[in-house]
Design a protein around this motif. Structure first.
Motif, PDB file in Angstrom:
ATOM      1  N   UNK A   1      35.332 -25.903  -8.446  1.00  0.00           N
ATOM      2  CA  UNK A   1      34.019 -26.546  -8.124  1.00  0.00           C
ATOM      3  C   UNK A   1      33.394 -27.100  -9.249  1.00  0.00           C
ATOM      4  N   UNK A   2      33.271 -25.395  -9.697  1.00  0.00           N
ATOM      5  CA  UNK A   2      32.574 -25.000 -11.133  1.00  0.00           C
ATOM      6  C   UNK A   2      33.525 -26.565 -12.271  1.00  0.00           C
ATOM      7  N   UNK A   3      34.751 -26.667 -12.415  1.00  0.00           N
ATOM      8  CA  UNK A   3      35.400 -27.919 -13.137  1.00  0.00           C
ATOM      9  C   UNK A   3      35.372 -28.933 -12.730  1.00  0.00           C
ATOM     10  N   UNK A   4      35.337 -29.361 -11.711  1.00  0.00           N
ATOM     11  CA  UNK A   4      35.730 -30.294 -11.143  1.00  0.00           C
ATOM     12  C   UNK A   4      35.228 -31.592 -11.717  1.00  0.00           C
ATOM     13  N   UNK A   5      34.364 -31.652 -12.694  1.00  0.00           N
ATOM     14  CA  UNK A   5      34.205 -32.668 -13.608  1.00  0.00           C
ATOM     15  C   UNK A   5      34.656 -32.326 -14.805  1.00  0.00           C
ATOM     16  N   UNK A   6      35.368 -31.555 -14.545  1.00  0.00           N
ATOM     17  CA  UNK A   6      35.639 -30.785 -16.780  1.00  0.00           C
ATOM     18  C   UNK A   6      36.763 -32.415 -16.880  1.00  0.00           C
ATOM     19  N   UNK A   7      36.090 -32.958 -18.579  1.00  0.00           N
ATOM     20  CA  UNK A   7      37.296 -34.085 -18.536  1.00  0.00           C
ATOM     21  C   UNK A   7      38.496 -33.192 -19.744  1.00  0.00           C
ATOM     22  N   UNK A   8      37.985 -31.638 -20.151  1.00  0.00           N
ATOM     23  CA  UNK A   8      39.314 -31.032 -20.468  1.00  0.00           C
ATOM     24  C   UNK A   8      40.380 -30.772 -19.623  1.00  0.00           C
ATOM     25  N   UNK A   9      41.137 -31.207 -19.118  1.00  0.00           N
ATOM     26  CA  UNK A   9      41.952 -30.984 -18.478  1.00  0.00           C
ATOM     27  C   UNK A   9      43.534 -29.811 -18.769  1.00  0.00           C
ATOM     28  N   UNK A  10      43.214 -29.677 -19.994  1.00  0.00           N
ATOM     29  CA  UNK A  10      44.604 -28.868 -20.491  1.00  0.00           C
ATOM     30  C   UNK A  10      44.155 -26.968 -19.830  1.00  0.00           C
ATOM     31  N   UNK A  11      41.941 -27.257 -20.294  1.00  0.00           N
ATOM     32  CA  UNK A  11      41.240 -26.158 -20.080  1.00  0.00           C
ATOM     33  C   UNK A  11      41.592 -25.637 -18.379  1.00  0.00           C
ATOM     34  N   UNK A  12      40.695 -27.224 -18.154  1.00  0.00           N
ATOM     35  CA  UNK A  12      40.466 -27.609 -16.757  1.00  0.00           C
ATOM     36  C   UNK A  12      42.092 -26.527 -15.688  1.00  0.00           C
ATOM     37  N   UNK A  13      43.095 -27.449 -16.258  1.00  0.00           N
ATOM     38  CA  UNK A  13      44.239 -26.543 -15.461  1.00  0.00           C
ATOM     39  C   UNK A  13      44.633 -25.154 -15.593  1.00  0.00           C
ATOM     40  N   UNK A  14      44.516 -24.609 -16.779  1.00  0.00           N
ATOM     41  CA  UNK A  14      45.226 -23.468 -17.013  1.00  0.00           C
ATOM     42  C   UNK A  14      44.154 -22.508 -16.008  1.00  0.00           C
TER      43      UNK A  14
END
Length: 113
Positions: A21-34
């Motif tokens: 939920x915290x990263x649902x809107x993150x545009x840093x897909x590398x960090x978000x994925x990891x």
């Protein structure tokens, strides 16, 4: 008992949901994925290990989950440092990974005996 009844699984699944939920809107897909993958790995490995037939396999998957706790905690610390995670949430999540790790150690000990 089912894996869904384990407190350690419930807590890790809840933590995973919070991270997602915290990263649902993150545009840093590398960090978000990891960070989401490491969070997801904890609950998933607990479930997979619990469903295994042999104790040796169970312990192996619980160990993977414990390793994923350390991986997630590392990413939380980095996320705090780079401003992706607010400090209070990050500290709470990091403490939760430490608690889950301790619980996993206890579960591993139980199945080693």
């Amino acid at each position: 008992m089912r894996f869904e009844d384990l407190l350690v699984w419930k807590r890790s699944a809840r933590l995973c949901s919070e991270v997602y939920q915290s990263f649902s809107q993150s545009r840093d897909f590398g960090f978000k994925d990891q960070i989401t993958r490491s969070a997801l790995s904890i609950a998933s490995n607990i479930a997979e290990g619990y469903e295994r037939d042999g104790d040796k396999d169970r312990v192996k998957f619980f160990s993977y989950a414990k390793g994923s706790c350390a991986e997630l905690r590392t990413q939380i610390y980095i996320g705090i440092e780079i401003g992706y995670i607010d400090k209070s949430s990050g500290q709470r999540w990091a403490e939760e990974t430490r608690e889950i790790s301790r619980m996993l150690y206890g579960l591993m000990t139980r199945f080693r005996d």
